[in-house]
Design a protein around this motif. Sequence first.
Motif, PDB file in Angstrom:
ATOM      1  N   SER A  53      32.782  43.692  45.896  1.00 41.42           N
ATOM      2  CA  SER A  53      33.772  43.223  46.862  1.00 41.42           C
ATOM      3  C   SER A  53      33.197  42.296  47.922  1.00 41.42           C
ATOM      4  CB  SER A  53      34.444  44.414  47.539  1.00 41.42           C
ATOM      5  OG  SER A  53      33.482  45.206  48.214  1.00 41.42           O
ATOM      6  N   SER A  80      37.716  34.507  46.306  1.00 44.46           N
ATOM      7  CA  SER A  80      38.937  35.300  46.385  1.00 44.46           C
ATOM      8  C   SER A  80      38.607  36.784  46.288  1.00 44.46           C
ATOM      9  CB  SER A  80      39.901  34.907  45.255  1.00 44.46           C
ATOM     10  OG  SER A  80      39.343  35.177  43.983  1.00 44.46           O
ATOM     11  N   GLU A  81      39.334  37.581  47.047  1.00 40.92           N
ATOM     12  CA  GLU A  81      39.243  39.042  47.004  1.00 40.92           C
ATOM     13  C   GLU A  81      37.838  39.543  47.312  1.00 40.92           C
ATOM     14  OE1 GLU A  81      40.759  40.229  43.216  1.00 40.92           O
ATOM     15  OE2 GLU A  81      42.593  39.041  43.426  1.00 40.92           O
TER      16      GLU A  81
END
Length: 840
Positions: free
Chosen positions: A440, A798-799
């Motif tokens: 993450s 992204s993310e």
Amino acid sequence: MKIPVGSLLSGYRVLDISTEVGSFCGKFLRDLGLEVIKIEPPSGDPLRSQPPFAEGHNNSEGSLRFAYLNSGKQSITLDLAKPGGRDLLLKLVDQADVVLESYPPGYLKSLELDYPVLKERQKKLIVVGLSGFGQTGPYAHFQAPDIVTTAMSGLLYVSGTPELPPCMPPETQSYYYASIYAAFGAMLALWRREETGQGVSIDASVQASMAIHEHVAFTYSAEGKLVKRAGSQHQHVAPANLFRCKDGYIAIFATHRHWPILLEVWEDHPEELDDPCWKTDMERRKHADRLNPMIESFTSRYEKEELSDLLQKRGIPGLPVNAPSDFRRDPHIQERGFFGPVDHPEIGSFEQLGVPFTVDKNRAGPSPAPTLGQHNEEVYGQILGLNQKEMEALASEGVIGRGNPESRIQNPEFQTTWNVERGTWNPLVEDQRPAEQTMSSTNDILKGIRVIAFTNAYAGPYAGRLMAQYGAEVIKVESATGGLDTFRHFGKDVDSSPRFIECNLGVRSITLNLKHPAGVQAIKDLTVHADVILENFRPGVLNRLGLGEEVLREINPGLVILRMPGLGDKGPKSGYGTWGFNLTAYSGMTYLWNHPDQERPIGSQGVYPDHLSFILAPTLLVAALLRRRVTGTGVTMDLAQAEAAAYALGVSYLETTVNGKDPEPQGNQDPMACPQGCYPCQGEDRWCVISVRGEDQWNQLCSIMGQEELAGDPRFADQEARSRHVSDLDDILKEWTQSRTPEEIMNRLQSEGIAAGVVENGADLMDDPQLRHRDYFLDYPESTVGAMEIPRSGLQFSEMTDDPVSFPPRLGHDTEEILRDLLGYDEETINRLKSEGVLS
């Protein structure tokens, strides 16, 4: 998998649907060894209509700009605005690894081809989106030609002489530089996918990529000072400037170490220069205006190559200010094989520079650009399985166009290219996909990779910082007994230099005396546990310490080794002393970085080759690590910083090799826009840039200025006429801009779709709403030298979060922990090494 000689990778496939902004990214990915399919509209990429052209070939196949930025790619034609074109692209996405795009934010969404759609089609896909200011934020939809992004990054503000408007670098450097950053993002994403099985979207901003240049923002943040234009004069060192010779100019960079040697070479120097007060860099820099004419009285006796050789024999960094043709003909560059032959069916046979790195002493040669639609039959037939009748139908509907069958380049490798084994992950084979794992934070992408860094000053350390920023453990090796990083001397003590801190975020510090056998042995022991050796010393330094390539590779065959010497590790000038300042001159960039008809070259006071090198370096390292996953073996790379600078001048070099003449400096002008320039505004040293393309924008500008009559003035009837009367036109714009703030002009013109931007200084960058929207600055409120904010990278994944990395530790802070916990040294051994002066 067989990887071509001189390449790093093979088997990864890129769909390049980029505009001019991202073309250099596709080229660089191709030069790394990836397969790149250039997807053009049936009418051709607009770059095909941009000058300069090969003489006698003023057509879609004769553009030298297109030829360089698309060399080695494969071309197919496809209209993405048609439903059939969209469907074909999605089918190609099924068999691609990366999609590269540089359209304005929202455009692909309007075609239902944005990342969520592509991800649904192919979940492991990597999409790299490069745009002027990023996908979101207050400036996201600003018009962003190169002059605007350069202005709003801070680089333009510090370029040129103070007596004239700030001056643009040659070609489209903001696009090029951000393209390399975007390629770095693609390599990181491929590595992440090999680890996790996940695709990702990358938002790459040209402005944010460029805003690290020349410490403009950071100096204001850390010291409260504005870096200003100083012509060719280096900020901190003198003599460090361009000096006249009999046949041109030389770039000399002489620090306190070189000063007494320079006086010895200059036997009849003025006696006053023997005064001890001249020994310090600070004192000489303070009186540079007085010192420089004295230096030029010495340099003007020599020809530039003669003086360069004389100085370099004594260890003084001096290199000639080359025109592109001088650089190409230099025996050192010739021996290194940087230029190679290319055959193009329209342009003919010519030399083009190759890749700026070697792989195990081999360099991949240059390739020609494709003709329009050259690979339609191969791609649509072999990849998508369309037959001739189906392709004819799509062509008649305008979905794919008909290409240019009369100007086809034979590519004997094509049949095998599309059928080679692909990477360690293959989107076509489901059971090869790794199980999805969570990652993450971008700080974890390179987790588990260990780098031993023998780095100094700017390019090497910043390359290490970027590896650390994305999760690698970077162990920086120094010695207080004679091997300290130069940038440590820019503060009140070795741990308090803002410049060192900026370049070494996230690294660990170990001190070892490498003149002691036990210090060398500790490096050998550390090499067992390393993945990468990164160094930017002069060639031969590690060899003389007993740590040459053969020694290290015998210890660890899987090592990835990257050297970053100024002029490369081989060739007659490889031992020359260099700094970014005189590499800029040597490469031809200083010659071109000037206003038209300027009497003497100025260029920039900065170290642009360092910037190019420190983003090229980590990109090469991650590519080499990807290669190692396939081959199981390491690789040695040589990245010459002079060649890195020349790599960003490829169009200019084609003018010399194809048309037989050196291009002239263009300053702030652009053949595709008029008016375009940098104009004075209200306030001290305040400027804005304006770039107008086409008649609609010109008429709109006249209306905004309240001078509608200009639209009917015969001098400005069309762009060609405006270009002939550009001096008159610039005077009119200056009169309008100088009574307004740059922010007022930018916001007013951008609101009407006309490109304009503030020429931002350090204070502007720190307050820039777009950069703040992107959370661009890393905040260190309690550092060893007080609160500071430090620019981060221009990439957003992204993310994934992009968390701050650790502050650089004090010199040698990690020495004992690394020796004990990683190498297994016991306390008795560590204490003995201390007493013997090894750990210092």
